[in-house]
Enzyme design. Structure first.
Site, PDB file in Angstrom:
ATOM      1  N   ASP A  87       0.879  -1.170   0.000  1.00 14.20           N
ATOM      2  CA  ASP A  87       0.000   0.000   0.000  1.00 14.20           C
ATOM      3  C   ASP A  87       0.914   1.216   0.000  1.00 14.20           C
ATOM      4  OD1 ASP A  87      -1.749   2.060   0.406  1.00 14.20           O
ATOM      5  OD2 ASP A  87      -2.509   1.344   2.339  1.00 14.20           O
ATOM      6  N   ASN A 132       6.276   3.786 -10.664  1.00 14.35           N
ATOM      7  CA  ASN A 132       5.377   3.683 -11.811  1.00 14.35           C
ATOM      8  C   ASN A 132       3.903   3.707 -11.413  1.00 14.35           C
ATOM      9  OD1 ASN A 132       4.597   2.743 -14.669  1.00 14.35           O
ATOM     10  ND2 ASN A 132       3.825   1.066 -13.385  1.00 14.35           N
ATOM     11  N   SER A 185       6.183  10.212 -14.800  1.00  7.53           N
ATOM     12  CA  SER A 185       5.246  11.316 -14.886  1.00  7.53           C
ATOM     13  C   SER A 185       4.383  11.089 -16.132  1.00  7.53           C
ATOM     14  CB  SER A 185       6.004  12.648 -14.941  1.00  7.53           C
ATOM     15  OG  SER A 185       5.130  13.733 -15.094  1.00  7.53           O
ATOM     16  N   TYR A 231      -5.004  15.508 -12.698  1.00  5.27           N
ATOM     17  CA  TYR A 231      -3.994  14.522 -13.092  1.00  5.27           C
ATOM     18  C   TYR A 231      -2.706  15.227 -13.524  1.00  5.27           C
ATOM     19  CZ  TYR A 231      -1.588  10.922 -15.759  1.00  5.27           C
ATOM     20  OH  TYR A 231      -0.627  10.058 -16.250  1.00  5.27           O
ATOM     21  N   LYS A 249       1.196  15.121 -11.962  1.00  7.38           N
ATOM     22  CA  LYS A 249       2.369  14.772 -12.758  1.00  7.38           C
ATOM     23  C   LYS A 249       3.352  15.941 -12.887  1.00  7.38           C
ATOM     24  CE  LYS A 249       1.299  10.502 -13.420  1.00  7.38           C
ATOM     25  NZ  LYS A 249       2.100   9.444 -12.771  1.00  7.38           N
TER      26      LYS A 249
END
Length: 283
Positions: free
Chosen positions: A57, A84, A135, A150, A154
């Site tokens: 986690d 990732n 990213s 989002y 990133k």
């Protein structure tokens, strides 16, 4: 002959992470890989002597620390860390709740920071290592309606990777932010792309983007994840790896357009914007 570098890869049960892990195992690297679900990971990858599957986690520091410790116990070191794990969020800024937005940051940003924080003591001890933070081209250009949160996550990944690279360079450690374009993975499927719980009808352009990504772009992405994994392995083996690794012709196109836009804005406003010291006056 085995490659003795030890890789630690998060989010490895599907997508680019899975492809990368499979390539690394086949090339003889020692690989520890994580997923929220150990069964999914083991089923996707299989059983190998040089593979350590881990249920982690990422937003739980103790869980991350345990995974790093298990990796060191089994393989003796960690050479390459790949952050990732993450998921997409498609919704206008007004549509997405505080809870939805924070959850995306928790996984995409703070999960990676947890891994970095727990891996660095070992890398500092070795005076070597390489951290790859995945990213997106959306972490370099935010010109994607409906991807504001989002993109923000990133952009954060890109920003802290630049600082990380400067911080750890004197310690013999390298850092790279990977900024892919569209690759043919499960990223746009329901399990990897969240949408607003309470959409607002006024945002037609965002709904159109949502429909396009879920129905038209999904499974038609131009990028081959196997080739992306090859580039990352090459970068990990390079004496002079890039700080920014753009992946895909589409990523290069978007990056070049963003750079040109920034240069144009700077040129157009340079006279006024640079005459801002106490001893200067603008026109």
């Amino acid at each position: 002959m085995k490659n003795q570098k030890v890789w630690f890869v998060t989010g490895a049960s599907k997508g680019l992470g899975l492809t990368l892990v499979q390539k690394l195992i086949n090339q003889g690297y020692l690989v520890a890989a994580t997923s929220r679900n150990l069964s999914d990971l083991s089923k996707a990858v299989g059983e190998y002597e040089n593979f350590l599957p881990l249920a982690v986690d990422l937003i739980n520091e103790s869980s991350v620390e345990a995974a790093i410790s298990q990796t060191i116990s089994k393989f003796g070191q960690i050479d390459v860390v790949v952050n990732n794990a993450g998921y997409g969020m498609l919704g206008a800024l007004e549509e997405l709740s505080d809870k939805e937005s924070r959850e995306n940051f928790d996984v995409n940003v703070f999960g990676s920071l947890n891994v970095i924080r727990k891996a660095l003591p070992q890398l500092r001890k070795q005076q070597s290592g390489h951290i790859f933070n995945i990213s997106s081209i959306g972490g370099f250009s935010g010109n994607f309606p409906g991807f504001g949160i989002y993109c923000a996550t990133k952009f954060a990944v890109a920003g802290f990777t630049e600082s990380l690279a400067a911080e750890v360079k004197p310690l013999g450690i390298k850092a790279t932010v990977v900024e892919p374009g569209y690759f043919r993975t499960a990223f746009l499927s329901a399990g990897s792309l969240a949408v607003p719980e309470k959409p607002i009808d006024a945002y037609k352009e965002v709904r159109d983007s949502q429909s396009a990504h879920q129905n038209d772009i999904n499974n038609q992405q131009p990028g081959d994840p196997a080739k992306a994994a090859d580039v990352m392995i090459e970068a990990a083996n390079s004496e002079n790896p890039p700080l920014h690794l753009f992946l895909g012709a589409d990523a290069y196109h978007v990056a070049e357009a963003k750079i040109a836009d920034v240069q144009r804005d700077m040129a157009n406003w340079k006279f006024l914007a640079t005459a801002t010291n106490f001893d200067e006056v603008g026109a």
